[in-house]
Design an enzyme around this catalytic site. Sequence first.
Site, mmCIF file in Angstrom:
data_model
loop_
_atom_site.group_PDB
_atom_site.id
_atom_site.type_symbol
_atom_site.label_atom_id
_atom_site.label_comp_id
_atom_site.label_asym_id
_atom_site.label_seq_id
_atom_site.Cartn_x
_atom_site.Cartn_y
_atom_site.Cartn_z
ATOM 1 N N SER A 36 -13.599 -4.266 0.079
ATOM 2 C CA SER A 36 -14.451 -3.592 -0.914
ATOM 3 C C SER A 36 -15.934 -3.811 -0.637
ATOM 4 C CB SER A 36 -14.094 -4.046 -2.337
ATOM 5 O OG SER A 36 -12.880 -3.485 -2.760
ATOM 6 N N PRO A 37 -16.400 -3.472 0.565
ATOM 7 C CA PRO A 37 -17.806 -3.723 0.914
ATOM 8 C C PRO A 37 -18.809 -2.828 0.200
ATOM 9 C CG PRO A 37 -16.731 -2.462 2.637
ATOM 10 C CD PRO A 37 -15.650 -2.865 1.675
ATOM 11 N N TYR A 79 0.841 -1.194 0.000
ATOM 12 C CA TYR A 79 0.000 0.000 0.000
ATOM 13 C C TYR A 79 0.878 1.247 0.000
ATOM 14 C CZ TYR A 79 -3.982 -3.022 1.232
ATOM 15 O OH TYR A 79 -4.963 -3.995 1.250
ATOM 16 N N GLY A 89 -17.341 -3.641 -8.307
ATOM 17 C CA GLY A 89 -16.389 -4.552 -8.927
ATOM 18 C C GLY A 89 -15.127 -4.507 -8.097
ATOM 19 N N PHE A 104 -21.458 1.125 -5.471
ATOM 20 C CA PHE A 104 -22.823 0.901 -5.955
ATOM 21 C C PHE A 104 -23.812 1.801 -5.233
ATOM 22 C CE2 PHE A 104 -21.973 -2.331 -2.675
ATOM 23 C CZ PHE A 104 -22.994 -2.085 -1.770
#
Length: 310
Positions: free
Chosen positions: A219-220, A54, A224, A230
């Site tokens: 990535s909750p 990271y 994608g 979303f």
Amino acid sequence: MDVKVYPIKNTKLQASNMIMGTMRLTQLSVAEAETLIRTALEEGINLFDHADIYGQGRCEELFAEAIQMNPTIREKMILQSKCGIRAKENYYDFSKEHILASVDGILKRLKTEYLDILLLHRPDPLMEPEEVAEAFLQLQAQGKVNYFGVSNHNPAQIALLQKYIPQKLVVNQIQFSIVHTPLIDSGISLNMKNDQSLNRDSSVLEYCRLHDMTLQAWSPFQSGEFNGSFLGDLIHFPELNKVIDSLAEKYEVPNTAIAVAWITRHPAHIQVVLGTTNVQRLRDACKGADLTLTREEWYRLYKAAGNRIP
């Protein structure tokens, strides 16, 4: 509403079901990073997820600098990091030499003497499990790592490692959200001739539950791998956002909290990795940590995301 705390099985750790992810920490100044980290602590988050790739290590350095790492603050945290990816060369490396060198670098950047948990970041097809075992034994004997786990590994890969590693692998970090559901799709559609019945994950959810491995969802809020959230996306997910907004109004929480609550409703006690750098979004997400959706609401969200319930 409060962040929940659960034991990570086969450890002495009591960890929050919300995790602060640090992948994007370099987008912040030192002062902004400090505010974000201290907000996480105030919300009850005690587990902080790192990786040596990271920011090419800068995220770990910035974290330690921002929090002014010292023994007092260290005692309040569970520090987890990952290794095994050689980002510059674009390949994976589970060699003993690389694992040992990676951990030394992680500890130096985080300004700590030990990691609570070390995860192998992504599967290395050239892995020699005996060599990994040697590295883990040395790291534990030296007091540099207390517990070990994996990220993005399937059951067979975990079992192969576990055959040689004397320490119990305690964590598997994997992508999971309302709109990324391979963990459960094939189980619901078993033996059916449709795309949803394809087993893309080798039943890793059930495997981890059977073997007392804690699952962590990365990535909750993503549609994608890195395609954006979303939440609020009325072009691609109009029905899902309609249901989310309805439930957010019912429970008087932000839409982010509903997305979190969908994950934490699962009885596996899945931890949610929050990668946001926005303080308010972090607070909003934590409001879903202790929100229990009904069974009907959970399935309604699953269906609204475009999934079929046979």
